[in-house]
Design a protein around this motif. Structure first.
Motif, short mmCIF file in Angstrom:
data_model
loop_
_atom_site.label_atom_id
_atom_site.label_comp_id
_atom_site.label_asym_id
_atom_site.label_seq_id
_atom_site.Cartn_x
_atom_site.Cartn_y
_atom_site.Cartn_z
N MET A 154 50.26 46.02 46.99
CA MET A 154 49.55 45.38 45.89
C MET A 154 49.55 43.86 46.09
O MET A 154 50.58 43.27 46.39
N VAL A 155 48.42 43.26 45.93
CA VAL A 155 48.27 41.82 46.09
C VAL A 155 48.64 41.14 44.78
O VAL A 155 48.08 41.47 43.74
N PRO A 156 49.59 40.19 44.82
CA PRO A 156 49.90 39.45 43.59
C PRO A 156 48.65 38.72 43.09
O PRO A 156 47.87 38.21 43.87
N ASP A 157 48.46 38.71 41.79
CA ASP A 157 47.31 38.03 41.18
C ASP A 157 45.97 38.57 41.69
O ASP A 157 45.00 37.84 41.80
N ARG A 158 45.92 39.85 41.98
CA ARG A 158 44.69 40.47 42.50
C ARG A 158 43.49 40.21 41.60
O ARG A 158 42.39 39.94 42.09
N ALA A 159 43.70 40.24 40.30
CA ALA A 159 42.60 40.02 39.36
C ALA A 159 41.97 38.64 39.57
O ALA A 159 40.75 38.49 39.47
N MET A 160 42.79 37.65 39.86
CA MET A 160 42.27 36.30 40.10
C MET A 160 41.32 36.30 41.30
O MET A 160 40.25 35.71 41.26
N TYR A 161 41.70 36.99 42.37
CA TYR A 161 40.85 37.05 43.56
C TYR A 161 39.59 37.86 43.30
O TYR A 161 38.51 37.51 43.77
N GLU A 162 39.72 38.92 42.54
CA GLU A 162 38.54 39.73 42.21
C GLU A 162 37.54 38.93 41.40
O GLU A 162 36.33 38.99 41.63
#
Length: 69
Positions: free
Chosen positions: A1-9
């Motif tokens: 899981m990528v930390p702060d994935r929502a930010m990148y999305e």
């Protein structure tokens, strides 16, 4: 899981890969180790990631390194 994935999305929402297209020769890996000064000239070396694309790409790729410096 990528930390702060929502930010990148969110950052990629609406991104169009065609915006990277262009005919400019790009170094794609500019950093102080790839720049050599000789007198008053600057030479860009180590072209192992050379590619073609939009003229603005190298500047964007260099910006974080300038901020870091």
């Amino acid at each position: 899981m990528v930390p702060d994935r929502a930010m990148y999305e969110r950052a990629l929402d609406g991104f169009d890969v065609e915006d990277l297209a262009g005919e400019t020769l790009l170094h794609y890996d500019l950093h102080p180790g790839n720049l050599r000064m000789t007198g008053h000239d600057v030479h860009v070396i180590d072209w192992s990631f050379a590619s073609r694309g939009a003229a603005w790409v190298d500047g964007v790729m260099l910006a974080p390194r300038l901020i870091e410096a």
